[in-house]
Design a protein around this motif. Structure first.
Motif, PDB file in Angstrom:
ATOM      1  N   ARG A  47       0.445  -1.371  -0.028  1.00  0.00           N
ATOM      2  CA  ARG A  47       0.020  -0.377   0.053  1.00  0.00           C
ATOM      3  C   ARG A  47       1.004   1.312   0.117  1.00  0.00           C
ATOM      4  O   ARG A  47       1.481   1.510   0.820  1.00  0.00           O
ATOM      5  CB  ARG A  47      -0.800   0.139   1.183  1.00  0.00           C
ATOM      6  N   SER A  48       0.602   1.762  -0.930  1.00  0.00           N
ATOM      7  CA  SER A  48       1.070   3.883  -0.793  1.00  0.00           C
ATOM      8  C   SER A  48       0.867   4.379   0.494  1.00  0.00           C
ATOM      9  O   SER A  48       0.369   4.666   1.774  1.00  0.00           O
ATOM     10  CB  SER A  48       0.827   4.310  -2.168  1.00  0.00           C
ATOM     11  N   ALA A  49       2.124   5.244   1.020  1.00  0.00           N
ATOM     12  CA  ALA A  49       2.289   5.660   2.283  1.00  0.00           C
ATOM     13  C   ALA A  49       1.851   7.219   1.530  1.00  0.00           C
ATOM     14  O   ALA A  49       2.520   7.733   0.764  1.00  0.00           O
ATOM     15  CB  ALA A  49       3.473   6.053   2.802  1.00  0.00           C
ATOM     16  N   VAL A  50       1.282   7.722   2.533  1.00  0.00           N
ATOM     17  CA  VAL A  50       0.838   8.897   1.637  1.00  0.00           C
ATOM     18  C   VAL A  50       1.101  10.102   3.142  1.00  0.00           C
ATOM     19  O   VAL A  50       0.381   9.908   3.505  1.00  0.00           O
ATOM     20  CB  VAL A  50      -0.998   9.724   1.505  1.00  0.00           C
ATOM     21  N   ARG A  51       1.924  11.014   2.922  1.00  0.00           N
ATOM     22  CA  ARG A  51       2.495  11.687   3.288  1.00  0.00           C
ATOM     23  C   ARG A  51       2.255  13.865   3.166  1.00  0.00           C
ATOM     24  O   ARG A  51       2.651  13.668   2.208  1.00  0.00           O
ATOM     25  CB  ARG A  51       4.342  11.872   3.732  1.00  0.00           C
ATOM     26  N   TRP A  52       0.981  13.815   3.735  1.00  0.00           N
ATOM     27  CA  TRP A  52       0.861  15.189   3.897  1.00  0.00           C
ATOM     28  C   TRP A  52       1.714  16.460   4.233  1.00  0.00           C
ATOM     29  O   TRP A  52       1.969  16.701   5.067  1.00  0.00           O
ATOM     30  CB  TRP A  52      -0.705  15.598   4.495  1.00  0.00           C
ATOM     31  N   VAL A  53       2.244  17.542   3.448  1.00  0.00           N
ATOM     32  CA  VAL A  53       3.189  19.015   3.720  1.00  0.00           C
ATOM     33  C   VAL A  53       1.785  19.490   3.539  1.00  0.00           C
ATOM     34  O   VAL A  53       1.296  20.159   3.543  1.00  0.00           O
ATOM     35  CB  VAL A  53       4.039  18.469   3.114  1.00  0.00           C
ATOM     36  N   GLY A  54       1.572  20.171   4.832  1.00  0.00           N
ATOM     37  CA  GLY A  54       1.802  21.625   4.801  1.00  0.00           C
ATOM     38  C   GLY A  54       0.607  22.076   5.696  1.00  0.00           C
ATOM     39  O   GLY A  54      -0.123  21.710   6.436  1.00  0.00           O
TER      40      GLY A  54
END
Length: 54
Positions: A47-54
């Motif tokens: 599964r893809s790791a999604v990291r939100w920046v901001g």
């Protein structure tokens, strides 16, 4: 492990051409005809790791 260049060299030699019934010309690419007997199984993926920046 056989590589593509092995069969290509075989088809380019007089022995290979005579065995396969090829005319006296230089083969450029193999032609693959047909289809598989059954569909390929799905490839397991992480599964893809999604990291939100901001």
């Amino acid at each position: 492990m056989e590589r593509v260049s092995g069969p290509r060299r075989f088809r380019a030699r007089a022995e290979g051409k005579n065995l396969l019934g090829l005319p006296d010309c230089m083969p450029v690419a193999p032609i693959i005809a047909g289809h598989p007997k059954e569909a390929a199984p799905p490839v397991p993926r992480n599964r893809s790791a999604v990291r939100w920046v901001g």
